[in-house]
Every structure is written in structure tokens, then in C-alpha cells.
Motif scaffolding. Structure first.
Motif, PDB file in Angstrom:
ATOM      1  N   UNK A 169      -8.029 -12.389  27.597  1.00 52.76           N
ATOM      2  CA  UNK A 169      -8.884 -12.945  28.186  1.00 52.76           C
ATOM      3  C   UNK A 169      -7.855 -14.074  29.190  1.00 52.76           C
ATOM      4  N   UNK A 170      -8.913 -14.664  30.127  1.00 51.28           N
ATOM      5  CA  UNK A 170      -8.261 -15.692  31.065  1.00 51.28           C
ATOM      6  C   UNK A 170      -8.118 -16.944  30.285  1.00 51.28           C
ATOM      7  N   UNK A 171      -6.830 -17.518  30.754  1.00 51.09           N
ATOM      8  CA  UNK A 171      -6.558 -18.897  30.154  1.00 51.09           C
ATOM      9  C   UNK A 171      -6.239 -19.787  31.372  1.00 51.09           C
ATOM     10  N   UNK A 172      -6.816 -21.103  31.532  1.00 51.76           N
ATOM     11  CA  UNK A 172      -6.655 -21.836  32.514  1.00 51.76           C
ATOM     12  C   UNK A 172      -4.982 -22.311  32.443  1.00 51.76           C
ATOM     13  N   UNK A 173      -4.310 -22.507  33.703  1.00 52.03           N
ATOM     14  CA  UNK A 173      -2.767 -22.961  33.821  1.00 52.03           C
ATOM     15  C   UNK A 173      -2.785 -24.535  33.415  1.00 52.03           C
ATOM     16  N   UNK A 174      -3.951 -25.171  33.795  1.00 54.34           N
ATOM     17  CA  UNK A 174      -3.869 -26.650  33.590  1.00 54.34           C
ATOM     18  C   UNK A 174      -3.322 -27.300  34.929  1.00 54.34           C
ATOM     19  N   UNK A 175      -2.921 -26.543  35.613  1.00 59.05           N
ATOM     20  CA  UNK A 175      -2.308 -27.374  36.800  1.00 59.05           C
ATOM     21  C   UNK A 175      -3.025 -26.989  38.378  1.00 59.05           C
ATOM     22  N   UNK A 176      -4.162 -26.437  38.020  1.00 58.13           N
ATOM     23  CA  UNK A 176      -5.068 -26.407  39.129  1.00 58.13           C
ATOM     24  C   UNK A 176      -5.076 -24.831  40.132  1.00 58.13           C
ATOM     25  N   UNK A 177      -3.835 -24.067  39.275  1.00 64.23           N
ATOM     26  CA  UNK A 177      -3.636 -22.689  40.024  1.00 64.23           C
ATOM     27  C   UNK A 177      -4.570 -21.891  39.115  1.00 64.23           C
ATOM     28  N   UNK A 178      -4.670 -20.603  39.781  1.00 65.87           N
ATOM     29  CA  UNK A 178      -5.469 -19.374  39.132  1.00 65.87           C
ATOM     30  C   UNK A 178      -5.181 -19.460  37.840  1.00 65.87           C
ATOM     31  N   UNK A 179      -6.188 -19.085  37.150  1.00 68.91           N
ATOM     32  CA  UNK A 179      -5.924 -18.506  35.630  1.00 68.91           C
ATOM     33  C   UNK A 179      -4.910 -17.474  35.196  1.00 68.91           C
ATOM     34  N   UNK A 180      -4.660 -17.236  33.975  1.00 69.15           N
ATOM     35  CA  UNK A 180      -3.681 -16.141  33.802  1.00 69.15           C
ATOM     36  C   UNK A 180      -4.176 -15.434  32.733  1.00 69.15           C
ATOM     37  N   UNK A 181      -4.067 -14.116  32.842  1.00 65.78           N
ATOM     38  CA  UNK A 181      -4.504 -13.042  31.653  1.00 65.78           C
ATOM     39  C   UNK A 181      -3.432 -13.302  30.549  1.00 65.78           C
ATOM     40  N   UNK A 182      -4.184 -13.523  29.263  1.00 65.45           N
ATOM     41  CA  UNK A 182      -3.432 -13.722  28.215  1.00 65.45           C
ATOM     42  C   UNK A 182      -3.852 -12.703  27.052  1.00 65.45           C
ATOM     43  N   UNK A 183      -2.839 -11.880  26.378  1.00 62.17           N
ATOM     44  CA  UNK A 183      -3.395 -11.127  25.333  1.00 62.17           C
ATOM     45  C   UNK A 183      -2.852 -11.703  23.958  1.00 62.17           C
ATOM     46  N   UNK A 184      -3.898 -11.439  23.199  1.00 59.47           N
ATOM     47  CA  UNK A 184      -3.695 -11.877  21.747  1.00 59.47           C
ATOM     48  C   UNK A 184      -3.011 -11.064  20.718  1.00 59.47           C
ATOM     49  N   UNK A 185      -2.735  -9.769  21.154  1.00 59.94           N
ATOM     50  CA  UNK A 185      -2.085  -8.789  20.335  1.00 59.94           C
ATOM     51  C   UNK A 185      -0.666  -8.474  21.106  1.00 59.94           C
ATOM     52  N   UNK A 186       0.317  -9.282  20.862  1.00 60.68           N
ATOM     53  CA  UNK A 186       1.487  -8.931  21.419  1.00 60.68           C
ATOM     54  C   UNK A 186       2.515  -8.264  20.493  1.00 60.68           C
ATOM     55  N   UNK A 187       3.053  -7.176  20.611  1.00 63.67           N
ATOM     56  CA  UNK A 187       4.149  -6.614  19.840  1.00 63.67           C
ATOM     57  C   UNK A 187       5.328  -6.620  20.332  1.00 63.67           C
ATOM     58  N   UNK A 188       6.358  -7.427  19.391  1.00 66.22           N
ATOM     59  CA  UNK A 188       7.814  -7.758  19.781  1.00 66.22           C
ATOM     60  C   UNK A 188       8.813  -7.080  18.923  1.00 66.22           C
ATOM     61  N   UNK A 189       9.360  -6.076  19.284  1.00 61.75           N
ATOM     62  CA  UNK A 189      10.169  -5.379  18.280  1.00 61.75           C
ATOM     63  C   UNK A 189      11.586  -5.150  18.912  1.00 61.75           C
ATOM     64  N   UNK A 190      12.604  -5.423  17.986  1.00 64.01           N
ATOM     65  CA  UNK A 190      14.082  -5.293  18.093  1.00 64.01           C
ATOM     66  C   UNK A 190      14.710  -4.958  16.870  1.00 64.01           C
ATOM     67  N   UNK A 191      15.099  -3.766  16.759  1.00 65.28           N
ATOM     68  CA  UNK A 191      15.966  -3.546  15.626  1.00 65.28           C
ATOM     69  C   UNK A 191      17.269  -2.551  15.853  1.00 65.28           C
TER      70      UNK A 191
END
Length: 767
Positions: free
Chosen positions: A178-200
Motif C-alpha cells: 500500500x501507499x505510505x506518506x513520507x511525512x515530508x510533503x514528497x510523494x508517498x512510497x509503496x510499502x509491502x507488509x510481507x518482506x522475506x529476509x534470508x541469509x544462511x
């Protein structure tokens, strides 16, 4: 070869060490993704076969050699551009070969990146590294040290119900962002709630001892560590934030609230992303305005904490594994035309499983209690996820919710004997193993205070396997082979516990899985013609099927466990390759089979947050249902032209059919249809399998090689998949486990679609 419908059908090894995940059984290639130059040419065997590095499995095995001398001497640099999961990829690989001083070195590094992949809201940022050094001490001894890893952060894509695809006009609608406001007046940013972070990272230390010309001893010590992190939204006393939640779709309100349905329909069809995607700003605003008083925070009786308690958070599901082992392999020509392969292996595995607070989304704290237990119990202690930390106040980076270890200790040994003669080749193999696993809890759960903290009872399983094969040489060009295997294997620890996040209760009547498998092959080998016909049969019995989900009928999270699950795989395969006039290559393959449940398992249903037993030994009428999740009929036909000018081009046509979604077991019970008669339409609607239409793709590929000078080459490769851009081909999905009897359409299946036209282009410079 047998379809990989269940884990550990095939075995992947690196220098003889099994790489299949110890808890799930799957081989996860993402852990070394990007290291294509290192993993490009493994030793592969299909089906039941002889193996020199281990016992193998009924679907065959692959073994990747990590010694630096296995890579071609020289340097290779490649750059790829694509529109798939990632957009760009760069790889550099260098190998010295065995030098005069007895040393050999190899390394490879890769980078893959996309700000957004094929699916909206997805991104990919991955690096990969590999290093290997070998020292040949003398004519008998050599030592190798190898290590690799692939740190990767990926914003994931989800699948949804057909209604969401139809309303948005996009079969690749992704509900995770979904879109999240940057809070500084610039365009909103796409943000994903499901992020996978792997390092093995994996590390191997190998010693090769050439005892004689006919005998060799190889010792491999290894270790693996790292993390897997998957983020997700969670919420407390707040509306569900998922945009495709069934109550937010027009179909839910069409009859009872048509005016609301009309508004929802307009929002979805006009692309109002505040509705069709996660509304991050709304989540922040809800947290900013939630002034709350917590009594006895962190167990401080008589005190209170006042602040903005987060209604919504982003949490991480963490799994941090530690794995160490030692394997010894002995290979020998024991007699003319007889070859012995044997080995012993010991391994210690521990994974730490817990939740981390990733983001409070503007709130000041989270309280580590279970909201379903608060609803169901008047006793405040029952809602505590950790009785040792009453009303634990959670800040970013804190562990909460659950915290436990899964321990698995494995010991196994194998022996394989091959022999050859002018008319017959054959092999026999034997495997013995012992597996011990247990759970160690680090939190005392308020719902299960006597079954959540400390070590559980250790579970021990002794297992064995036997296999054999015989090849009859009708002539030098016509061969017939028959292979068979019977083996048992310990249940996977991931499926052994009913709900390891909350307690150490085991699945009832836990037993080893039994596998009976066989295949018959006819092979033809001519200089310009190669063909093989295979018939295979495999029965896999006594499996455990375990899932947890929210059940509307019981108004609670439930654990649904099936035991004594038997599956049958049988079918035929045909493969052929014909070379015409030395430049045209015709190839084709076809397979068809039946992959079904072969019995009626028993199900036990328990509430996740109480001791309540909802159902026990419920008969599931799955016999003869398709397992689902794979095509049971597939074919391919290819035409390739190889020019004497060092270029090639080709086309492939691929077809898939007889595809079904895996059946929801609870819909295939007497209880599910008890209120209907056979002639009611709900009877068939409840029991029928969810079928998918067949489909096909056409792919093009080609490439050219230039010799720039002695030892220097420039190569170009291009491929285009699904050139007809068919985006309406459903390739899979699942029936939702939650359902309403008599109203199956309330929770319809979720589907995934095949990507449309995709391309991959790569240029390589080798010197």
C-alpha cells in the motif's frame, strides 16, 4: 521422474551433505541463489538409482561439487536484464585451476536487484558470494575450505480470490502492499507488509584421502547458521487491515447491504488504493489516537503505563538455524566390475523460533497478550504469552509472542554396491538412520503453563531403507532397467507438534512414514536419436498433514491435523531427442499420471488458545481425490537450430492439463454435508474438487558466441517466455481452509496466474 508433490522426494546434496531443510524437507535454492556458475553442472540422477555420496531418494538426487577445481579455469563476467522477479543481475566468477604450487582458488559474487518486479509492490535486493580454496598436500591428500551465502531481501507477492482480480482487472493484483506518506510533503512510497529476509551462510571443510588407485576416503565437516525472517501485519482490537478481506469485497454485502456493495464496487473498479491496497496512513492514525492505560506493566504490581498502545504493528517471524555435522565417505573398486560406496553421517540441528517487533507504526508500545484468550478467559493470566513477564511491554526489536527451539539430532549410515557385466548392470543399497527431536520452550504460555517451558519429551525414530536396480542390455543401443525401493523416514519435526508456538503437545499416534517405490525404463541410444520411456509407481504412507487457521464456525484459531495420510503416485513418462542433418534438434517429452490420496485419513481439531478438543479421529473422505498443486498431464515439444557460425535459436511449446487445487479436508467429511441430501446443489458444491483449465505457452530462445582471441569469448543469450502474453492461465492456488457449510462461496479459492510475456537477456565475457 516422480513429481515433487511432497517434500524430500528428491535429494539435493553439496559434496555429499544433504541440503534439504531439516524441518520442512524442501530444498530451498534461494539460500544460494545467484551462484549460477557454481551450481550449473551438478551430478544428477533421476528416480531410484545408485549413489556414491549418499543413499539418495526415490525421486533421484543432485550433488554439487564445491571444490575449486570443479569450476572452469579463468574468469567469467556476466550481466543480465529481465522483467521477472528481479530486473538486473551481475555475476563475476574466477577460478585459478590447480596451480603448480598445489593450490586452487575459486570465487563467485552476484548481485540481483529490482525496485519492482513483474508484480506491483514487489521488490528484490540480493547478493551472493562463494569462495573455495584447495591445497593438494601430496599425491594422496588434499584439503578444501568452501563457503557461500546469499543475503536476500524480497518484498513478496500474494494471491487472492477471483473477485479481487476481476474488480481490479489485474490477474497479478498483490494485496501485500500500500501507499505510505513520507511525512515530508514528497510523494508517498509503496510499502509491502510481507518482506522475506534470508541469509544462511554455509561452510564446508573437506579432506580427500586417496588411499590407493582404487580406494578413496572423503571427510566433510560443515556448519550452517543465519536467519530467515518473514514480516506480516498484526492487530489488536481493530478491524482487519488486509484489503482483500472478504468483508471488504462487494460480494459480501450484495444481498443485505446493496448500497455498501455499490460503494465498494466503485472503489475497487476505479482503483482507489486506499481500499484496494493496505492503507498505511490509516494504520498510523489509529495508533496515534489510541491512548491506553496498562495496569501492572512488566509485572510491576500497583503501577500503570499510559501511552499510545499500537493497534497495528509489523512483526517478524524469525527462524535462526544452527546446523553442524560430519560425514565420512568411503569409495572403492573392491573387485573387477564391483564398486562400493559407503558412508556415515552425524548431524546436530537447532533452530530458534521467535517473533520480533519490527515496527510499532507510530504507536509507543505493544502489550504481549493474546486477544483471543482475553476474549475466552476471565483469568488475566491465561492471556499472557509469557507468565514470566506479566503484561510485558514490547518495543521495537523485542522478542514477544513465542520463543522456542526445535532440536534435531540425526545419525545415519549407508552402503551401495554397483556391478557391471557385458549384459547386466546392477546395484543394491542399504540405509540405516536414527532421528531424535524435541522442543525447548523459552516462554511459559498462560494457556499451557505445564507444556510450554523447557524441554519436551524426546522423540526417537529408527529408520531404514533398501533399494536395488537391474539394467539389461538388449544391445548396446537398447536398454531395459527396473528399480525398486522400500524405506522409512522419521516424521518432520515441523509437523510433529500440534502448535509448537504455544506448547509441546505432539500429534497423536506419530509414526515414521513408509515409502514403497518402483520404476521400469526402456532406453534407446543412437548417435542422432535418444529416447526413454518410464513407468513409475510410488506409495507414501503414514504422513502427517498439519495446518493452523482462523475458523469462522468455531470463532477461533484452530489446529487441523490429519494423520495416517497415504498418497499414491503412478504414471508414465516419454522423452525423445532427434538430431537431423547435424544442425536441427527435435525434442519432446510427455508425462501423465494419477497423483491421489489413497486412503481415508483421520483428523484431530484443537483450538489453538484453549485445551478444547473440537474433534478427534474425524474420518476424512479423501480417497481417490487428486493431491493437487501440480499438472497430472504435461508435454513439451522443441525445435532448435545449431549453426556452424556459433549461433543457435529455438522454440518450445509447453502444455499443462489435469490440474486441481489441493482439497480442503474438512469439506470432505460427513459433518460437512450432514444437513444436505444428495440432490441438494450444496452437496456437490461442497465435495467437488476445484479444477483448473489446461493451458500452454510458447517460448523462444537463442544465442551467439564470438571468439575474440585465444581463450577470450563473448556470448549472448536471449529468451522470451510466453510470447503470446497469456495472462489468464491459472497455475495454482488453494482452497481456503475456512468455509461456511452451505455457503462455500463465502470463502472461495485463491488463485495464482502465470506471468505474461517475460524476457531474459544475458551477455557474458569469458577470459
Amino acid at each position: 521422474s516422480l513429481p515433487t508433490a511432497t517434500p524430500a522426494i528428491t535429494q539435493l546434496m553439496m559434496n555429499g551433505i544433504p541440503m534439504n531443510d531439516r524441518e520442512s524437507g524442501w530444498a530451498i535454492w534461494a539460500y544460494w541463489g545467484g551462484l549460477n556458475d557454481v551450481t550449473r553442472y551438478p551430478e544428477n540422477r533421476q528416480g531410484i538409482s545408485s549413489a556414491q555420496m549418499g543413499f539418495g531418494n526415490i525421486g533421484g538426487f543432485s550433488n554439487i561439487d564445491l571444490r575449486p577445481t570443479n569450476l572452469r579455469k579463468g574468469t567469467k563476467i556476466s550481466y543480465a536484464l529481465t522483467n521477472r522477479t528481479y530486473r538486473q543481475r551481475a555475476i563475476i566468477t574466477h577460478s585459478t585451476g590447480l596451480m603448480d604450487n598445489g593450490w586452487a582458488f575459486a570465487f563467485s559474487g552476484a548481485f540481483r536487484y529490482s525496485q519492482e518486479g513483474y508484480v506491483s509492490g514487489s521488490s528484490f535486493n540480493g547478493g551472493s558470494y562463494f569462495g573455495s580454496a584447495m591445497k593438494k598436500l601430496n599425491s594422496k591428500h588434499a584439503v578444501t575450505l568452501a563457503a557461500f551465502g546469499a543475503p536476500t531481501v524480497q518484498a513478496r507477492q500474494g494471491i487472492s480470490v477471483q473477485e479481487a482480480y476481476t474488480l481490479t482487472g489485474d490477474n497479478f493484483y498483490n494485496p501485500y502492499w500500500g501507499w505510505q506518506s513520507n511525512g515530508d510533503g514528497t510523494d508517498s512510497t509503496k510499502r509491502n507488509a510481507r518482506v522475506r529476509d534470508n541469509h544462511k551462510p554455509h561452510v564446508f571443510l573437506m579432506h580427500d584421502f586417496k588411499i590407493s588407485k582404487k580406494k578413496k576416503l572423503t571427510t566433510v565437516a560443515y556448519g550452517m547458521f543465519g536467519k530467515t525472517s518473514n514480516s506480516n501485519l498484526n492487530w489488536y482490537e481493530a478491524p482487519d487491515p488486509r484489503p482483500d478481506y472478504y468483508r471488504y469485497l462487494p460480494s459480501y454485502n450484495t444481498i443485505e447491504n446493496p448500497s455498501i456493495a455499490a460503494i465498494q464496487n466503485n472503489d475497487w473498479t476505479t482503483g482507489n488504493t486506499d481500499v484496494t491496497q493496505i492503507d498505511w496512513d490509516a494504520l498510523y492514525n489509529a495508533n496515534y489516537k489510541n491512548l491506553y492505560t496498562v495496569d501492572d506493566p512488566n509485572g510491576a504490581v500497583g503501577t500503570n503505563l499510559i501511552g499510545n498502545r499500537s493497534k497495528y504493528i509489523v512483526e517478524e517471524y524469525r527462524q535462526d538455524p544452527r546446523q553442524f555435522g560430519l560425514k565420512v565417505l568411503y569409495n572403492a573398486d573392491i573387485k573387477d566390475n564391483f564398486y562400493l560406496s559407503s558412508g556415515a553421517h552425524v548431524e546436530i540441528y537447532k533452530s530458534k523460533n521467535y517473533k520480533l517487533m519490527s515496527d510499532l507504526l507510530g504507536g509507543e508500545f505493544w502489550v504481549d497478550v493474546d486477544q483471543f484468550a482475553q476474549r475466552d478467559f476471565s483469568d488475566s493470566l491465561s492471556a499472557q504469552n509469557d507468565l514470566g513477564n506479566y503484561n510485558n511491554i514490547i518495543d521495537k526489536g523485542d522478542v514477544f509472542g513465542y520463543n522456542y527451539d526445535i532440536n534435531v539430532h540425526t545419525y545415519d549410515a549407508f552402503a551401495n554396491l554397483d556391478w557391471k557385466s557385458s549384459k547386466f548392470d546392477g546395484f543394491i543399497g542399504l540405509n540405516l538412520s536414527n532421528t531424535t527431536f524435541w522442543r525447548t520452550g523459552h516462554m511459559q504460555n498462560g494457556r499451557f503453563p505445564d507444556a510450554s517451558l523447557g524441554d519436551s519429551e524426546k522423540q526417537n525414530f529408527f529408520n531404514y531403507g533398501v533399494k536395488g536396480g537391474l539394467l539389461f542390455k538388449l544391445t548396446g543401443r537398447h536398454l531395459i532397467s527396473i528399480n525398486g525401493a522400500y524405506l522409512t523416514r522419521a516424521p518432520l519435526s515441523r509437523n510433529a507438534f500440534i502448535s509448537p508456538k504455544t506448547r509441546d503437545h505432539l500429534v497423536k499416534n506419530l509414526e515414521s512414514t513408509e515409502v514403497l517405490s518402483g520404476d521400469i525404463n526402456y532406453t534407446v541410444r543412437y548417435p542422432n536419436l535418444r529416447a526413454r520411456v518410464t513407468a513409475f509407481y510410488s506409495q507414501i504412507n503414514n504422513q502427517v498433514w498439519s495446518r493452523s487457521f482462523y475458523h469462522d464456525e468455531y470463532n477461533a484459531f484452530v489446529n487441523y491435523v490429519m494423520t495416517d495420510v497415504d498418497q499414491l503416485f503412478m504414471g508414465t513418462e516419454i522423452g525423445i531427442e532427434y538430431t537431423l542433418a547435424s544442425v536441427w534438434v527435435l525434442s519432446g517429452a510427455f508425462t501423465t499420471g494419477d497423483y491421489i490420496y489413497s486412503n481415508r485419513p483421520k483428523a484431530t481439531i484443537t483450538a489453538d488458545n484453549t485445551q478444547e478438543l473440537i474433534a478427534e479421529d474425524r474420518t476424512i473422505y479423501l480417497k481417490n481425490y487428486d493431491i493437487g498443486g501440480m499438472p497430472q498431464l504435461a508435454g513439451t515439444f522443441g525445435l532448435k537450430y545449431n549453426s556452424s557460425k556459433y549461433w543457435f535459436a529455438g522454440v518450445n511449446w509447453n502444455y499443462f492439463d489435469r490440474m486441481n487445487l489441493g482439497p480442503n479436508p474438512d469439506r470432505r467429511t460427513e459433518e460437512a454435508v450432514s444437513s444436505f441430501i444428495v440432490t441438494d446443489p450444496q452437496w456437490d458444491e461442497t465435495l467437488d474438487i476445484t479444477e483448473l483449465d489446461g493451458g500452454y505457452t510458447i517460448n523462444l530462445f537463442g544465442g551467439k558466441s564470438w571468439r575474440l582471441s585465444s581463450g577470450k569469448y563473448l556470448r549472448l543469450f536471449v529468451s522470451v517466455s510466453n510470447i503470446l502474453n497469456n495472462t489468464d492461465f491459472k497455475t495454482g492456488g488453494y482452497e481456503q481452509l475456512r468455509y461456511n457449510p452451505g455457503e462455500i462461496g463465502k470463502f472461495p479459492p485463491k488463485y495464482g496466474y502465470m506471468y505474461g510475456l517475460t524476457y531474459f537477456g544475458m551477455v557474458t565475457y569469458q577470459f
